[in-house]
Design an enzyme around this catalytic site. Structure first.
Site, PDB file in Angstrom:
ATOM      1  CB  ALA A 131      34.767  42.837  39.302  1.00  0.00           C
ATOM      2  CG  ASP A 265      42.251  47.966  37.352  1.00  0.00           C
ATOM      3  OD1 ASP A 265      42.295  48.326  38.541  1.00  0.00           O
ATOM      4  OD2 ASP A 265      41.200  47.623  36.776  1.00  0.00           O
ATOM      5  CB  ALA A 301      37.138  38.426  37.596  1.00  0.00           C
ATOM      6  N   GLY A 302      39.232  41.439  36.958  1.00  0.00           N
ATOM      7  CA  GLY A 302      40.418  42.096  37.498  1.00  0.00           C
ATOM      8  C   GLY A 302      41.632  41.816  36.643  1.00  0.00           C
TER       9      GLY A 302
END
Length: 369
Positions: A131, A265, A301-302
């Protein structure tokens, strides 16, 4: 009031007395506690949460405190705020804001010993880039890093680098000589490039198995090469979304629990309710499961979860013990970074997490001392 809880490694019921931030007394409890006590988690890669991102141009000290408080609620006694690939001005703002917030707040200073720069010296290829914005991925620049380190008051403790970038090997040598932990990540490096990076001083791999091509050569490839190099540690994201259980098990068995770090994360959308959000210049969905994806797609996306979830999942997915999972999320990151490791012993700093857990279940944090 003394704490009654079970030792995370032995299961022994303990009575713990804390005074002036240290364990003043430790003995066998006369009660039958159900909660567990362990060294508080330490996550080397927190990008933000609850709508606050460390890369945000509007980041404030209050935002930093919001993230630290939410991390603490999930058992994270310490962490490295992480800035990802961006323009120099954006990165400088983030580090300067973090440094000012930390200097003005003793509690933040305890929770945040330093920072992680994940980029911008990463692969620009789709897949390994993940990303990270393509337009800001660039070759390593020692002068640029030194200016960022100045903005961070010298507290950038970890940098993730793609070894195939022009000048990466020399850059890794300079980082290692300066005492910065170098991680390999978001890379499409060859076997030779990876070996040169480790020879130059790279010490770990960032969230191995993610930030990679969807299709790889059977062998050789950069996942096998990093797993096989015993000089490298690794971090993994065992949240149930980033890696299948079988992959988590294989990674941990190959690298070993003594060289594996847990990271959640967490992104700026971690902890947010399900819905559609505009972040990083695009539309993202937070699903009811907490998974964060590009809007209308299955693509990650994360991360939307925290370290406590990862500890519980890792036990089930990798077949490790509670003690091994906790230590991968608390002891190993501190060891890699050269930070003091909290111990359950008299005189040690009382940096502890108290939580509920039953075999096969989730870790549910009660408090962090």
């Amino acid at each position: 009031m003394p704490l009654h809880a079970r030792h995370y490694a032995t299961g022994e019921p303990l009575e713990v007395a804390v005074a002036d931030g240290r364990i003043a007394a430790l003995g066998r409890s006369s009660e039958s506690p159900t909660a567990w006590v362990a060294p508080a988690f330490f996550d080397p890669q927190i990008n933000g949460c609850l709508g606050v991102g460390f890369n945000s141009p509007t980041l404030t000290a209050d935002g930093v405190r919001v993230v630290a408080a939410e991390c603490r609620r999930h058992g994270i006694g310490g962490f490295l705020p992480t800035l990802i690939t961006a323009s120099f001005d954006s990165l400088r703002h983030g580090f300067a804001t973090l440094a000012a917030a930390r200097d003005a707040d003793a509690e933040l200073a305890r929770a945040i010993p330093g920072y992680h720069l994940e980029g911008p010296y990463l692969s620009g290829e789709d897949g390994p880039r993940g990303a990270h914005p393509r337009e800001h991925a660039r070759d390593p620049d020692w002068d640029e890093f030194r200016r960022l380190q100045d903005a961070a008051a010298g507290r950038v403790l970890m940098v993730t680098v793609a070894p195939e970038r022009t000048g990466a090997v020399r850059f890794i040598e300079q980082l290692a000589a300066a005492g910065v932990v170098v991680a390999i990540g978001h890379t499409a490096a060859t076997t030779e490039q990876l070996r040169a990076a480790v020879d130059a001083g790279a010490r770990t791999s960032t969230h191995l198995g993610n930030g990679a091509h969807a299709v790889l050569p059977r062998h050789p490839n950069y996942l096998w090469d990093q797993l096989a190099d015993d000089r490298l540690w690794m971090s993994v994201i065992p949240d149930g979304h980033h890696l299948p259980a079988a992959v988590v098990k294989c990674l941990v068995r190959a690298k070993g629990v003594s060289r594996t770090l847990v990271t959640c994360d967490a992104s700026s959308l971690a902890g947010m309710p399900p819905g559609r959000y505009h972040e990083w210049g695009t539309e993202l969905d937070v699903l009811p499961s907490g998974k964060v994806v590009l809007a209308g797609t299955p693509y990650l996306a994360g991360s939307g979860h925290f370290t406590d979830r990862c500890v519980g999942r890792l036990i089930r997915d990798a077949g490790v013990t509670l003690a091994e999972s906790v230590e991968m999320a608390s002891v190993r990151p501190r060891e890699l970074l050269g930070l003091p490791v909290p111990r359950l012993e008299v005189g040690a700093a009382a940096e502890l997490v108290v939580f509920d857990w039953e075999p096969g279940g989730e870790v549910r944090v009660r408090e962090v001392l």
